[in-house]
Design an enzyme around this catalytic site. Structure first.
Site, PDB file in Angstrom:
ATOM      1  N   ARG A 580       0.851  -1.205   0.000  1.00 27.09           N
ATOM      2  CA  ARG A 580       0.000   0.000   0.000  1.00 27.09           C
ATOM      3  C   ARG A 580       0.880   1.247   0.000  1.00 27.09           C
ATOM      4  NH1 ARG A 580      -5.136   0.223   3.846  1.00 27.09           N
ATOM      5  NH2 ARG A 580      -4.136  -1.603   4.756  1.00 27.09           N
ATOM      6  N   SER A 641       6.955  -5.329   7.041  1.00 24.62           N
ATOM      7  CA  SER A 641       6.388  -6.267   8.019  1.00 24.62           C
ATOM      8  C   SER A 641       7.150  -7.562   8.116  1.00 24.62           C
ATOM      9  CB  SER A 641       4.932  -6.516   7.656  1.00 24.62           C
ATOM     10  OG  SER A 641       4.301  -5.292   7.405  1.00 24.62           O
ATOM     11  N   ASP A 698       5.052  -3.455  10.884  1.00 22.63           N
ATOM     12  CA  ASP A 698       3.622  -3.111  10.804  1.00 22.63           C
ATOM     13  C   ASP A 698       2.974  -3.075  12.172  1.00 22.63           C
ATOM     14  OD1 ASP A 698       2.397  -6.353   9.568  1.00 22.63           O
ATOM     15  OD2 ASP A 698       3.898  -5.826  11.059  1.00 22.63           O
TER      16      ASP A 698
HETATM   17  C1  0WK Z   1      -2.805  -3.692   7.428  1.00 27.43           C
HETATM   18  C2  0WK Z   1      -1.552  -2.896   7.765  1.00 27.43           C
HETATM   19  C3  0WK Z   1      -0.345  -3.631   7.274  1.00 27.43           C
HETATM   20  C4  0WK Z   1      -0.323  -5.017   7.860  1.00 27.43           C
HETATM   21  C5  0WK Z   1      -1.603  -5.712   7.503  1.00 27.43           C
HETATM   22  C6  0WK Z   1      -1.634  -7.060   8.131  1.00 27.43           C
HETATM   23  O1  0WK Z   1      -1.609  -1.641   7.151  1.00 27.43           O
HETATM   24  O2  0WK Z   1       0.814  -2.954   7.626  1.00 27.43           O
HETATM   25  O3  0WK Z   1       0.787  -5.718   7.391  1.00 27.43           O
HETATM   26  O4  0WK Z   1      -2.705  -4.978   7.965  1.00 27.43           O
HETATM   27  O5  0WK Z   1      -2.811  -7.694   7.778  1.00 27.43           O
HETATM   28  P1  0WK Z   1      -2.928  -8.693   6.558  1.00 27.43           P
HETATM   29  O6  0WK Z   1      -2.981  -7.878   5.344  1.00 27.43           O
HETATM   30  O7  0WK Z   1      -1.764  -9.606   6.629  1.00 27.43           O
HETATM   31  O8  0WK Z   1      -4.200  -9.439   6.832  1.00 27.43           O
HETATM   32  C1  BGC Z   2       6.543 -10.940  10.473  1.00 28.84           C
HETATM   33  C2  BGC Z   2       6.324  -9.715  11.337  1.00 28.84           C
HETATM   34  C3  BGC Z   2       5.021  -9.052  10.987  1.00 28.84           C
HETATM   35  C4  BGC Z   2       3.904 -10.060  11.027  1.00 28.84           C
HETATM   36  C5  BGC Z   2       2.579  -9.470  10.675  1.00 28.84           C
HETATM   37  C6  BGC Z   2       5.334 -11.828  10.530  1.00 28.84           C
HETATM   38  O1  BGC Z   2       5.487 -12.869   9.638  1.00 28.84           O
HETATM   39  O2  BGC Z   2       7.675 -11.640  10.909  1.00 28.84           O
HETATM   40  O3  BGC Z   2       7.364  -8.826  11.179  1.00 28.84           O
HETATM   41  O4  BGC Z   2       4.792  -8.055  11.905  1.00 28.84           O
HETATM   42  O5  BGC Z   2       4.154 -11.127  10.145  1.00 28.84           O
HETATM   43  O6  BGC Z   2       2.539  -8.963   9.404  1.00 28.84           O
END
Ligand code: 0WK
Ligand code: BGC
Ligand code: 0WK
Ligand code: BGC
Length: 951
Positions: A580, A641, A698
């Site tokens: 993003r 992240s 993140d």
């Molecule tokens: C939204 C945050 C981003 C994070 C994500 C984690 O802006 O930094 O990595 O949430 O959620 P996911 O997309 O893995 O479900």
């Molecule tokens: C990463 C972290 C991150 C998390 C959530 C993990 O796999 O090692 O750095 O914060 O995922 O996105």
């Protein structure tokens, strides 16, 4: 042989003959040729006498029609009755109105129809219809396309009349002695344990398959001392009293249910059972969510409607005739079973007798002659009615039957009495059709279908006499439905045995599924242990720089925002589901954001580091174009992240990739430099330049973003593709200079040292083995979105291989890694989703299963996601308790900023996480604050703070 009315007939035929002769000259028209005139004469002279007879016929019909006008129901009335019955069904199903409902709608605890895998040898009892039967039923399992088979041996045992009004124990002693006699006669071992299936054709309130309290007797049963008692218990006690048999009563079902199951063995569309016999009743498969009296919303349950009671509350008063009232008043249960008394074999004959009696008394039949036999209750039976209606022999039968009643019927008496029988029995079929139409309409609505294809399993002597009538009326009332009627070819015991076999199958299935899912059900003690291990891991990580399972990486973020942040910042966010790019403008404690989401193709995630960062730079360029800031030179915050070792706020060395990433030449490198180089590589056409002032995890970005709203927010949690948490740690732990610093725990690594081996299941091991980073991120692989779907798939695979799911068919789909995405868990576990929708998700995945399969899949999803949320709750309890103890507090109020699709989209994850944290950290009051704008704003905030600090 003919009575006065025969005199009538003779006079009338003489009258017509003379009339035809008189009228003959009228037809002598001059212009017609002789031949044609002769022909007309012939016809007239022949027809007249017949039409006279015909006239008489019509006359007696007409008389009967007028007499029984109220019994001739036309379709509008049937539709009205059908609508009333639907209302009664609703009343019976709802917890509020069930107690007063006339139509009892009794849950049967039969949750599924046969699927061909049933097998076993059973003894069966069939009590309550016109015949009491003892049977042996052998069910052979179906193999592949070959459906299973059923062999049966039966013997009918008469029930002595006195037992029908005797004591319950006496009746059941007779039943169990008949059983013993049967076992004896058929040389069935008395030692070997025999599962017994019991068809008991009276209303019972079941709390489970092998327990049922008798609500009331009906038909010709008026046994004492059993109402309100458990019928299965009574049977077991009688069998014990008889002794010398090793029989285990496993299930008791109503005859409608057993009939549905019998027909369901060969027809998977059979979801309705119908009896039109001595008594009448119907059952059908209802959505469990509509059955208030039974816990659970999942799946279906067969409901025994006991529709015989329809009208007991006056709902049919405008359709009840004087004859019905007479039958009811004379019955042994006045005011009860009103509908049954208008429909079933126990009463049709009596209805006809009362009509004939009344018409005779009025001189409309038998010249008003009335015999004692005609005055006697029960003298005309339903079998008589059927005989009188028989095609061709009906009139003769009628004459014989009336003669047996010491009457002297004329031909038209016979015609009239036959017509009475037809009207009474037609009304019976019509009323059953109206009731059935109500049930089928409800099923159609339950399933949200415009048309319904369904099969009705039927049995009962009355139905066997007039099958077609019912079919015709039902199809007329429900033209949009495709209704097939299947006569139960062998009575209901096959069905009762199948219910027992299904119960056995479901019981063993239940047990095996419980055993399979048991390791996912973590006890309080286990969760306490995980909390302690997480705590130990946090402590170890703080002590040992980078070598412990939980890395505890300093973030160089020293404080949460204080609202003084200002200026425009670019925020880049990599590592979740998408990349993003975001523009954040802080003004007077307010942040304006614009963002754009980009996907990261798998080949980029797993390509070279250069390709990955070039892709990121390309996205940034596209975003700036989109924002019309082609030549921007902006400070930027980079949310990355993944675990990074930082030595300052604007550098971060990637320790190791996680989740689905494994781009080469990145681990051990500074990600900020790699981004800067990528932007530089675009120099020939890069018009923008970034001043990357901060790189944050993140979790840290999320914490900051939420702290902007809630200053009490000092923890950041991600429960998404991956999982992780950060929190504000006290100075002494990190660096003497500073008061606090945010620590990126990287708790995903808990267990990499084997500390979770006692809760890791073989399914988890499989997932870990197949992952791109085996042995690492063990905690993450138990808790995050990247893996939950895979764990579920592994469990489903195992259950299917065990024959417990999808009939043991291990499809290619099920063997395909990643096919069961975690988003399906969220969809499948949503309470709003009925099982049918779960089924359709599975079908989309190419997993064709039954309702039972859907229930199990939903249960597996629930077990896996619940464990994940509980484990995160245990981890969170460790973090908040550490902060509380850090600050020497008895009680801590703290907020956790949260983000991630699993937390935000899964229907139960957030609640289970919160509940578990509360239980395991009772001295902490933890508020979970979902982050609105993701971690990008947090990264921009940190950039602003960093700018303020470094001017
Ligand atoms: C939204 C945050 C981003 C994070 C994500 C984690 O802006 O930094 O990595 O949430 O959620 P996911 O997309 O893995 O479900
Ligand atoms: C990463 C972290 C991150 C998390 C959530 C993990 O796999 O090692 O750095 O914060 O995922 O996105
Ligand atoms: C035969 C079934 C039995 C059911 C009976 C109903 O095996 O369970 O009760 O049909 O019909 P009836 O014998 O009352 O006409
Ligand atoms: C009973 C039902 C039974 C039906 C058909 C009725 O009198 O109440 O339980 O299913 O007869 O046998």
């Amino acid at each position: 042989m003919y009575n006065s009315s025969s005199v009538h007939t003779t006079c009338l035929s003489l009258f017509s003959l003379s009339a035809s002769l008189c009228l003959h000259p009228l037809f002598k028209v001059h212009q017609w040729g002789d031949k044609s005139v002769r022909l007309i004469n012939l016809c007239l002279s022949v027809c007249f006498p017949f039409s006279a007879f015909f006239f008489l016929f019509i006359l007696s019909f007409f008389q009967v029609d007028r007499f029984l006008y109220a019994m001739r129901l036309h379709d509008d009335q049937l539709k009205d009755i059908s609508a009333r019955f639907q209302a009664e069904m609703k009343k019976g199903l709802s917890a509020e109105s069930n107690a007063a409902a006339a139509v009892k709608m009794l849950p049967t605890h039969v949750r599924s129809t046969p699927d061909g895998t049933e097998k076993g040898q059973f003894v069966a009892l069939d009590l309550g219809g016109s015949k009491f039967k003892v049977l042996q039923v052998k069910v052979r399992e179906g193999m592949g396309i070959r459906r299973g088979g059923v062999e049966m041996e039966e013997k009918i045992y008469p029930i002595p009349k006195e037992l029908l009004s005797g004591r319950g124990t006496e009746l059941f002693d007779h039943v169990s002695e008949s059983l013993k006699d049967f076992l004896h006669e058929k040389n069935i071992s008395l030692e070997k344990k025999h599962p017994l299936a019991f068809t008991f054709s009276f209303p019972c309130e079941h709390s489970k398959l092998d327990q049922g309290l008798l609500v009331n007797w009906s038909k010709n049963y008026r046994v004492r001392g059993l109402q309100g008692k458990d019928v299965v218990k009574t049977l077991r006690e009688a069998i014990d009293r008889t002794g010398g048999m090793n029989v285990e009563v496993l299930a008791m079902v109503n005859d409608t249910v057993a009939t549905m199951m019998t027909c369901g063995f060969d027809d998977q569309y059979c979801d309705v059972g119908l009896i039109i016999g001595t008594g009448t009743n119907a059952c059908y498969m209802e959505g469990l969510r509509n059955v208030d009296l039974v816990e659970g919303d999942e799946g279906r349950m067969c409901i025994n409607t006991e529709w015989g009671g329809f009208g007991d509350d006056g709902a049919l008063n405008d359709y009840i005739t004087e004859f019905d009232r007479e039958v009811d008043a004379a019955s042994n249960n006045p005011g009860k079973q009103i509908f049954e008394k208008m429909v079933s074999g126990m009463y049709l004959g009596e209805l006809v007798r009362l009509v004939v009696l009344k018409m005779a008394k009025r001189g409309k039949l038998f010249d008003g002659q009335v015999s004692d036999a005609l005055r006697t209750t029960g003298k005309i039976t339903t079998a008589h009615v059927a005989a009188m209606e028989q095609y061709k022999t009906g009139l003769n039968n009628t004459r014989d039957i009336l003669t047996e009643l010491d009457l002297n019927p004329s031909p038209d008496d016979c015609v009239a009495v036959q017509h009475i029988s037809t009207i009474v029995s037609f009304r019976s079929s019509n009323l059953v059709a109206a009731g059935l139409a109500a049930i089928l309409s409800r099923i159609k609505r339950n399933r949200n279908l415009r048309t319904l294809r369904i099969t009705v399993g039927v049995d009962g002597t009355v139905y066997k006499t007039y099958p077609k009538r019912l079919h015709k009326v039902v199809r007329r009332l429900l033209p949009e439905c495709h209704v097939r009627f299947v006569l139960s070819d062998s009575g209901s015991s096959k069905g009762a045995a199948l219910v027992t076999a299904v119960a056995q199958r479901l019981a063993s299935l239940r047990q095996q599924v419980d055993e399979t899912l048991c390791p996912f059900k973590l006890s309080q003690e286990q969760l306490q242990l995980v909390k302690a291990r997480m705590r130990a891991g946090l402590e170890a990580g703080l002590k040992t720089k980078g070598s412990s399972a939980i890395k505890m990486l300093p973030s160089y973020v020293y404080r949460t925002p204080d609202g003084t942040e200002h200026g425009k910042y670019l925020a880049l966010d990599l590592g979740g589901t998408n990349f993003r790019a975001m523009m954040v403008n802080f003004k007077r404690q307010n942040a304006r954001l614009y963002h754009k989401i980009y996907t990261i193709p798998l080949e980029i995630m797993q390509g070279t580091g250069e390709e990955l960062f070039d892709h990121i730079a390309q996205c940034v360029s596209d975003f700036l174009d989109y924002m019309g800031m082609k030549n921007a030179h902006l400070p930027a915050g980079f949310t990355f992240s993944f675990p990074c070792e930082q030595t300052a706020i604007d550098t971060g060395t990637l320790v190791s990739w996680t989740k689905g990433y494994k781009a080469t030449d990145c681990e051990g490198h500074d990600v900020v430099s790699m981004l800067r180089e990528a932007i530089k590589r675009r120099n020939n056409n890069a018009t923008f330049d970034l001043d990357i002032v901060a790189v944050v995890n993140d979790t840290v970005g999320t914490m900051m973003s939420c702290a902007y709203e809630d200053p009490q927010c000092e923890i950041g949690l991600i429960a998404g593709t991956g999982t992780n948490v950060c929190y504000m740690e006290e100075k002494k732990e990190v660096d003497a200079e500073l008061s606090k610093m945010c620590i990126n725990t990287e708790w995903g690594g808990l267990g990499d040292d084997g500390s979770l081996d006692d809760i890791i299941t073989p399914y988890d091991m499989e997932v870990n083995q197949n992952s791109i980073n085996p042995g690492r991120q063990r905690f993450e692989k138990l808790t995050s979105g990247m893996y939950l779907g895979e764990i579920v798939r592994q469990v489903l695979l195992d259950l299917t291989r065990g024959g417990l799911l999808f009939r043991g068919h291990v499809t290619e789909t099920l063997k395909t890694p990643g096919i069961f995405e975690t988003k399906y868990l969220s969809q499948i576990e949503s309470d709003r989703l009925a099982l049918l929708q779960v089924r359709s998700i599975l079908q989309q995945l190419g997993l064709k299963g039954t309702c039972d399969d859907s229930i199990i899949v939903k249960e597996v999803c629930g077990a896996v996601s619940r464990r994940a949320a509980q484990l995160c709750g245990a981890g969170m309890a460790a973090v908040v308790d550490k902060i509380r103890e850090n600050r020497g507090l008895d009680h801590l109020n703290i907020t956790v900023g949260v983000d991630g699709a699993l937390y935000k989209l899964h229907p139960h994850f957030s609640r289970v996480l919160k509940d578990t944290t509360e239980v395991l950290a009772p001295q902490c009051n933890v508020t979970f604050l979902p982050s609105e704008e993701g971690s990008g704003k947090g990264a921009a905030l940190i950039s602003a703070v960093a700018r303020q600090m470094h001017g």
